[in-house]
Motif scaffolding. Structure first.
Motif, PDB file in Angstrom:
ATOM      1  N   TYR A  14       0.838  -1.205   0.000  1.00  0.00           N
ATOM      2  CA  TYR A  14       0.000   0.000   0.000  1.00  0.00           C
ATOM      3  C   TYR A  14       0.876   1.260   0.000  1.00  0.00           C
ATOM      4  N   THR A  15       1.966   1.225   0.769  1.00  0.00           N
ATOM      5  CA  THR A  15       2.863   2.387   0.802  1.00  0.00           C
ATOM      6  C   THR A  15       3.479   2.632  -0.572  1.00  0.00           C
ATOM      7  N   ARG A  16       3.986   1.580  -1.188  1.00  0.00           N
ATOM      8  CA  ARG A  16       4.628   1.715  -2.501  1.00  0.00           C
ATOM      9  C   ARG A  16       3.654   2.219  -3.550  1.00  0.00           C
ATOM     10  N   LEU A  17       2.432   1.670  -3.554  1.00  0.00           N
ATOM     11  CA  LEU A  17       1.429   2.064  -4.546  1.00  0.00           C
ATOM     12  C   LEU A  17       1.040   3.527  -4.376  1.00  0.00           C
ATOM     13  N   ASN A  18       0.766   3.931  -3.136  1.00  0.00           N
ATOM     14  CA  ASN A  18       0.341   5.310  -2.894  1.00  0.00           C
ATOM     15  C   ASN A  18       1.480   6.294  -3.123  1.00  0.00           C
ATOM     16  N   GLN A  19       2.703   5.895  -2.774  1.00  0.00           N
ATOM     17  CA  GLN A  19       3.835   6.772  -3.025  1.00  0.00           C
ATOM     18  C   GLN A  19       3.960   7.081  -4.519  1.00  0.00           C
ATOM     19  N   LYS A  20       3.788   6.037  -5.337  1.00  0.00           N
ATOM     20  CA  LYS A  20       3.894   6.239  -6.785  1.00  0.00           C
ATOM     21  C   LYS A  20       2.801   7.180  -7.281  1.00  0.00           C
ATOM     22  N   ALA A  21       1.585   7.034  -6.735  1.00  0.00           N
ATOM     23  CA  ALA A  21       0.486   7.926  -7.136  1.00  0.00           C
ATOM     24  C   ALA A  21       0.755   9.358  -6.689  1.00  0.00           C
ATOM     25  N   PHE A  22       1.264   9.530  -5.449  1.00  0.00           N
ATOM     26  CA  PHE A  22       1.603  10.871  -4.966  1.00  0.00           C
ATOM     27  C   PHE A  22       2.673  11.525  -5.846  1.00  0.00           C
ATOM     28  N   GLU A  23       3.641  10.746  -6.279  1.00  0.00           N
ATOM     29  CA  GLU A  23       4.700  11.281  -7.111  1.00  0.00           C
ATOM     30  C   GLU A  23       4.201  11.722  -8.478  1.00  0.00           C
ATOM     31  N   ALA A  25       3.017   9.561   1.476  1.00  0.00           N
ATOM     32  CA  ALA A  25       3.017  11.007   1.215  1.00  0.00           C
ATOM     33  C   ALA A  25       4.358  11.624   1.621  1.00  0.00           C
ATOM     34  N   ALA A  26       4.883  11.192   2.764  1.00  0.00           N
ATOM     35  CA  ALA A  26       6.162  11.729   3.243  1.00  0.00           C
ATOM     36  C   ALA A  26       7.305  11.340   2.309  1.00  0.00           C
ATOM     37  N   LEU A  27       7.294  10.081   1.852  1.00  0.00           N
ATOM     38  CA  LEU A  27       8.345   9.623   0.938  1.00  0.00           C
ATOM     39  C   LEU A  27       8.279  10.361  -0.403  1.00  0.00           C
ATOM     40  N   ALA A  28       7.063  10.711  -0.814  1.00  0.00           N
ATOM     41  CA  ALA A  28       6.891  11.441  -2.072  1.00  0.00           C
ATOM     42  C   ALA A  28       7.101  12.940  -1.908  1.00  0.00           C
ATOM     43  N   LYS A  29       7.247  13.374  -0.665  1.00  0.00           N
ATOM     44  CA  LYS A  29       7.480  14.794  -0.350  1.00  0.00           C
ATOM     45  C   LYS A  29       6.355  15.680  -0.903  1.00  0.00           C
ATOM     46  N   ARG A  30       5.092  15.236  -0.665  1.00  0.00           N
ATOM     47  CA  ARG A  30       3.935  16.035  -1.089  1.00  0.00           C
ATOM     48  C   ARG A  30       3.150  16.487   0.136  1.00  0.00           C
ATOM     49  N   LYS A  31       2.594  17.694   0.071  1.00  0.00           N
ATOM     50  CA  LYS A  31       1.676  18.167   1.101  1.00  0.00           C
ATOM     51  C   LYS A  31       0.298  17.591   0.801  1.00  0.00           C
ATOM     52  N   VAL A  32      -0.301  16.982   1.812  1.00  0.00           N
ATOM     53  CA  VAL A  32      -1.544  16.236   1.592  1.00  0.00           C
ATOM     54  C   VAL A  32      -2.534  16.572   2.699  1.00  0.00           C
ATOM     55  N   ARG A  33      -3.793  16.783   2.295  1.00  0.00           N
ATOM     56  CA  ARG A  33      -4.869  17.020   3.271  1.00  0.00           C
ATOM     57  C   ARG A  33      -5.982  15.991   3.077  1.00  0.00           C
ATOM     58  N   ILE A  34      -6.541  15.537   4.177  1.00  0.00           N
ATOM     59  CA  ILE A  34      -7.656  14.587   4.115  1.00  0.00           C
ATOM     60  C   ILE A  34      -8.956  15.349   3.912  1.00  0.00           C
ATOM     61  N   LEU A  35      -9.689  14.993   2.874  1.00  0.00           N
ATOM     62  CA  LEU A  35     -11.004  15.581   2.616  1.00  0.00           C
ATOM     63  C   LEU A  35     -12.123  14.701   3.149  1.00  0.00           C
ATOM     64  N   HIS A  36     -11.982  13.393   2.986  1.00  0.00           N
ATOM     65  CA  HIS A  36     -13.012  12.448   3.434  1.00  0.00           C
ATOM     66  C   HIS A  36     -12.340  11.168   3.922  1.00  0.00           C
ATOM     67  N   GLN A  37     -12.975  10.539   4.916  1.00  0.00           N
ATOM     68  CA  GLN A  37     -12.614   9.186   5.329  1.00  0.00           C
ATOM     69  C   GLN A  37     -13.780   8.283   4.952  1.00  0.00           C
ATOM     70  N   LEU A  38     -13.518   7.280   4.141  1.00  0.00           N
ATOM     71  CA  LEU A  38     -14.584   6.489   3.519  1.00  0.00           C
ATOM     72  C   LEU A  38     -14.651   5.086   4.125  1.00  0.00           C
ATOM     73  N   HIS A  39     -15.786   4.452   3.945  1.00  0.00           N
ATOM     74  CA  HIS A  39     -15.992   3.113   4.498  1.00  0.00           C
ATOM     75  C   HIS A  39     -17.068   2.404   3.691  1.00  0.00           C
ATOM     76  N   GLN A  40     -17.408   1.206   4.116  1.00  0.00           N
ATOM     77  CA  GLN A  40     -18.415   0.419   3.413  1.00  0.00           C
ATOM     78  C   GLN A  40     -19.811   0.999   3.659  1.00  0.00           C
ATOM     79  N   PRO A  41     -20.741   0.766   2.716  1.00  0.00           N
ATOM     80  CA  PRO A  41     -22.078   1.346   2.838  1.00  0.00           C
ATOM     81  C   PRO A  41     -22.959   0.571   3.812  1.00  0.00           C
ATOM     82  N   ALA A  42     -24.154   1.097   4.030  1.00  0.00           N
ATOM     83  CA  ALA A  42     -25.034   0.557   5.073  1.00  0.00           C
ATOM     84  C   ALA A  42     -25.559  -0.838   4.767  1.00  0.00           C
ATOM     85  N   ASP A  43     -25.569  -1.246   3.493  1.00  0.00           N
ATOM     86  CA  ASP A  43     -26.011  -2.615   3.193  1.00  0.00           C
ATOM     87  C   ASP A  43     -24.875  -3.618   3.385  1.00  0.00           C
TER      88      ASP A  43
END
Length: 399
Positions: free
Chosen positions: A321-330, A360-378
């Motif tokens: 997950y870290t490697r995948l997200n780092q690549k996207a941040f970059e 995010a830290a490894l990619a050296k990007r400033k990042v803000r959380i807009l939403h925290q998501l989860h599974q729906p009610a069903d």
């Protein structure tokens, strides 16, 4: 009183069951009556012989999946009560209505969340797709299907059984197939959009209904965006982005079958729309190409399959997950938005957030959380079974 063979627990090993946790682990068992087989219904008693629960037995770490903490028979009346309760909850939250012109797809039974551990039932139009994750539910499939028809009445005309990939064994008479009815009509509706459900060869029950609300959120952010949908499977996020007014949408998956379904779904909703292009390619290789050949995006979706299916795989999963997200941040453009998810049950919200923070830290990007998501009610979470909270996601603004 139920007439099932007994499993006796070790002294003090009934504490979690007193708190209504629906699993008995193999290490908690003191003694089993002779003749108990895979998938059998059993009575669980404490060290002193007092009744605790009735459930399905199965070899493995989770030895008993509890169906009820009442000493009753698991018969048609029991199944009817459980399925009726599941339906009533979906009616209460507005997912099941008399009109299905806008949406006709939802999860009717979500395992432990609906007090039916080992059973999943998804509804797509008039077809119910049933999936067993325990041998006990597999053995009960025909009885459950019969009761399901009574509970759902005219809402369900076909029941397809799809458990070939979720059970530890399969014999010649256990192949996937219709338990009731039979239909080639596999077009379903979600929030006014059409999608083709591949319940024959597709993943899970054929579509990921658990991302319905998160897809709707993405639609609100898509206007004018250049969108990359990684691990697109059948393209759910892609056609929501298109309806939201995206400038272009690229869908990527390593499965040729998934790309074929994505193209079909896009065509169902946006025929001859040149904004969409699909790529059958490894995710990391595709991300590496961003920034070259005029590929650039300011809205990226990362919705990979489960990186960890058991605790032993947790460490490597978090690295993934870290490697995948780092690549996207970059690679994401300045001012871009990233939707990132984990559907691994053993990865907690804190685990996932820490992996993304590290990226995010490894990619050296400033990042803000807009939403925290989860599974729906069903996809409800049994309050006594916190392990049922499997889907987590973050929507991030990347400076």
């Amino acid at each position: 009183m139920s007439d099932y063979k007994e499993i006796r627990l070790k002294r003090g090993k009934d504490e979690s069951l007193k708190r209504f946790h629906p699993w008995v682990f193999s290490g908690a068992i003191q003694q089993m009556e002779e003749g108990i087989g895979e998938g059998d219904l059993v009575r669980v008693v404490n060290y002193g012989g007092d009744f605790i629960a009735v459930g399905h037995y199965q070899q493995g770490s989770i030895a008993v999946r509890v169906l009820t903490f009442s000493d009753v028979a698991i018969d048609d009346t029991f199944w009817y009560s459980r399925l009726q309760s599941a339906l009533q909850m979906r009616q209460a939250i507005g997912l099941v209505t008399d009109s299905s012109d806008y949406s006709d797809s939802y999860r009717l039974v979500h395992g432990e969340g609906d007090n039916l551990p080992g059973l999943i039932i998804d509804i797509y139009g008039k077809t119910a797709v049933m999936q067993a994750h325990s041998i006990g539910m597999h053995l009960a499939r025909k009885q459950i299907a019969k009761v399901l028809v009574d509970v759902m009445k005219s809402r369900v005309e076909h029941i397809y059984y799809k458990s070939e990939t979720t059970l530890p064994f399969m014999t010649a008479d256990d192949m996937n197939g219709f338990l009731y009815g039979g239909s080639d009509d596999n077009i379903a509706l979600e929030n006014g959009l059409k999608f083709r459900v591949d319940w024959l060869r597709g993943q899970k029950t054929g579509f990921f209904v658990d991302q319905r609300e998160n897809r709707s959120l993405l639609e609100q952010y898509a206007k004018g965006k250049r969108v990359l949908n990684m691990f697109c499977y059948t393209g759910g996020f892609s056609f929501y982005a298109m309806r939201g007014g995206a400038e272009l949408v690229h869908s990527v998956d390593s499965s040729a079958k998934a790309i074929e379904l994505t193209k079909e779904n896009v065509t169902l909703n946006f025929p001859n729309d040149s904004r969409h292009e699909a790529f059958c390619e490894d995710a990391f290789k595709f991300l590496e190409r961003i920034g070259h050949h005029d590929l650039s995006y300011n809205l990226i979706i990362l919705d990979p399959p489960a990186f960890a299916k058991h605790r032993g795989a947790l460490h490597n999963a978090l690295k993934g997950y870290t490697r995948l997200n780092q690549k996207a941040f970059e690679k994401i453009e300045k001012g871009g938005i990233l939707f990132t998810f984990s559907c691994s049950q053993v990865v907690t919200k804190d685990h996932f957030r820490n992996a993304v923070f590290t990226a995010a830290a490894l990619a050296k990007r400033k990042v803000r959380i807009l939403h925290q998501l989860h599974q729906p009610a069903d996809h409800p979470i049994n309050i006594y079974h916190p392990e049922g909270e499997y889907l987590k996601g973050l929507v991030l603004y990347v400076e």
